[in-house]
Write an enzyme that holds these catalytic residues in place. Sequence first.
Site, PDB file in Angstrom:
ATOM      1  N   HIS A 154       0.836  -1.198   0.000  1.00 31.19           N
ATOM      2  CA  HIS A 154       0.000   0.000   0.000  1.00 31.19           C
ATOM      3  C   HIS A 154       0.875   1.253   0.000  1.00 31.19           C
ATOM      4  O   HIS A 154       2.081   1.199   0.227  1.00 31.19           O
ATOM      5  CB  HIS A 154      -0.976   0.019   1.193  1.00 31.19           C
ATOM      6  CG  HIS A 154      -0.346   0.214   2.530  1.00 31.19           C
ATOM      7  ND1 HIS A 154      -1.069   0.414   3.677  1.00 31.19           N
ATOM      8  CD2 HIS A 154       0.951   0.239   2.921  1.00 31.19           C
ATOM      9  CE1 HIS A 154      -0.264   0.552   4.708  1.00 31.19           C
ATOM     10  NE2 HIS A 154       0.972   0.455   4.287  1.00 31.19           N
ATOM     11  N   CYS A 203       6.099   6.107   4.356  1.00 30.59           N
ATOM     12  CA  CYS A 203       4.897   5.357   3.956  1.00 30.59           C
ATOM     13  C   CYS A 203       4.145   6.047   2.833  1.00 30.59           C
ATOM     14  O   CYS A 203       3.205   5.493   2.275  1.00 30.59           O
ATOM     15  CB  CYS A 203       3.977   5.164   5.154  1.00 30.59           C
ATOM     16  SG  CYS A 203       4.762   4.208   6.438  1.00 30.59           S
ATOM     17  N   HIS A 228       4.909   0.161  -0.434  1.00 30.30           N
ATOM     18  CA  HIS A 228       5.741  -0.790   0.323  1.00 30.30           C
ATOM     19  C   HIS A 228       4.817  -1.882   0.830  1.00 30.30           C
ATOM     20  O   HIS A 228       3.594  -1.723   0.827  1.00 30.30           O
ATOM     21  CB  HIS A 228       6.438  -0.070   1.489  1.00 30.30           C
ATOM     22  CG  HIS A 228       5.461   0.514   2.451  1.00 30.30           C
ATOM     23  ND1 HIS A 228       4.906   1.758   2.277  1.00 30.30           N
ATOM     24  CD2 HIS A 228       4.882   0.006   3.552  1.00 30.30           C
ATOM     25  CE1 HIS A 228       4.047   1.991   3.247  1.00 30.30           C
ATOM     26  NE2 HIS A 228       4.008   0.938   4.041  1.00 30.30           N
ATOM     27  N   HIS A 262       3.532  -5.194   3.587  1.00 33.44           N
ATOM     28  CA  HIS A 262       3.424  -5.665   4.966  1.00 33.44           C
ATOM     29  C   HIS A 262       2.979  -7.123   4.974  1.00 33.44           C
ATOM     30  O   HIS A 262       2.249  -7.556   4.079  1.00 33.44           O
ATOM     31  CB  HIS A 262       2.358  -4.876   5.741  1.00 33.44           C
ATOM     32  CG  HIS A 262       2.731  -3.473   6.027  1.00 33.44           C
ATOM     33  ND1 HIS A 262       3.645  -3.116   6.987  1.00 33.44           N
ATOM     34  CD2 HIS A 262       2.304  -2.311   5.468  1.00 33.44           C
ATOM     35  CE1 HIS A 262       3.759  -1.798   7.025  1.00 33.44           C
ATOM     36  NE2 HIS A 262       2.962  -1.278   6.100  1.00 33.44           N
ATOM     37  N   ASP A 283      -5.077 -10.473  -0.433  1.00 34.15           N
ATOM     38  CA  ASP A 283      -3.781 -11.151  -0.384  1.00 34.15           C
ATOM     39  C   ASP A 283      -3.025 -10.974  -1.706  1.00 34.15           C
ATOM     40  O   ASP A 283      -3.574 -11.182  -2.779  1.00 34.15           O
ATOM     41  CB  ASP A 283      -3.988 -12.638  -0.090  1.00 34.15           C
ATOM     42  CG  ASP A 283      -2.681 -13.347   0.236  1.00 34.15           C
ATOM     43  OD1 ASP A 283      -1.778 -12.710   0.820  1.00 34.15           O
ATOM     44  OD2 ASP A 283      -2.570 -14.543  -0.093  1.00 34.15           O
ATOM     45  N   HIS A 284      -1.752 -10.573  -1.579  1.00 30.68           N
ATOM     46  CA  HIS A 284      -0.886 -10.332  -2.737  1.00 30.68           C
ATOM     47  C   HIS A 284      -1.456  -9.280  -3.688  1.00 30.68           C
ATOM     48  O   HIS A 284      -1.310  -9.379  -4.913  1.00 30.68           O
ATOM     49  CB  HIS A 284      -0.567 -11.644  -3.473  1.00 30.68           C
ATOM     50  CG  HIS A 284       0.414 -12.490  -2.718  1.00 30.68           C
ATOM     51  ND1 HIS A 284       0.075 -13.158  -1.562  1.00 30.68           N
ATOM     52  CD2 HIS A 284       1.721 -12.743  -2.927  1.00 30.68           C
ATOM     53  CE1 HIS A 284       1.137 -13.790  -1.105  1.00 30.68           C
ATOM     54  NE2 HIS A 284       2.159 -13.549  -1.903  1.00 30.68           N
ATOM     55  N   GLU A 319      -0.557  -4.509  11.572  1.00 23.92           N
ATOM     56  CA  GLU A 319       0.168  -4.084  10.373  1.00 23.92           C
ATOM     57  C   GLU A 319       1.654  -4.427  10.520  1.00 23.92           C
ATOM     58  O   GLU A 319       2.320  -4.804   9.571  1.00 23.92           O
ATOM     59  CB  GLU A 319      -0.013  -2.583  10.177  1.00 23.92           C
ATOM     60  CG  GLU A 319       0.533  -2.093   8.851  1.00 23.92           C
ATOM     61  CD  GLU A 319       0.177  -0.636   8.647  1.00 23.92           C
ATOM     62  OE1 GLU A 319      -0.559  -0.345   7.699  1.00 23.92           O
ATOM     63  OE2 GLU A 319       0.618   0.197   9.446  1.00 23.92           O
TER      64      GLU A 319
HETATM   65 NI    NI Z   1       2.667   0.632   5.533  1.00 22.03          NI
END
Ligand code: NI
Length: 137
Positions: free
Chosen positions: A16, A35, A41, A43, A81-82, A126
């Site tokens: 995100h 961010c 990036h 998580h 997911d992904h 997160e």
């Molecule tokens: Ni983040």
Amino acid sequence: MSIVYLSRRATFCASHRLHSEKLSPAENKKLFGKCNSANGHGHNYILEVIICGQLNPKTGIVMDLTKLKKIIEDSVVARVDHKNLNLDVREFKSLNPTAENMAVVFWEWLEEALPKDLLYEVRLHETENNIAIYRGE
Ligand code: NI
């Protein structure tokens, strides 16, 4: 009658970029720092779904955990997911995908899929240290 809380955990990976359309580029940079980097990036998220309900004296359970697992998989994990949350998930095209907003969106998805009045809390980890908690309020 006993009321019991049950928690089920799921994991997913997603990327995100934290960016609010309601702030200027400079304000975004100042608030979100790294961010806010243009290309995002990733998580490794942990989602905990807590339900609360009557303990059935006949079966000794509140809800079949296999069913809960499938609901979490189908209504949340399969959608994120992904994925790149900002680009691939409709809800986050104009909503900043912070852990807080994600917890609220996941609550809405789960509430649609679960039996009525069973959902108690959504906890979205997160990172190891940052957790957003939402109870539908
Ligand atoms: Ni983040």
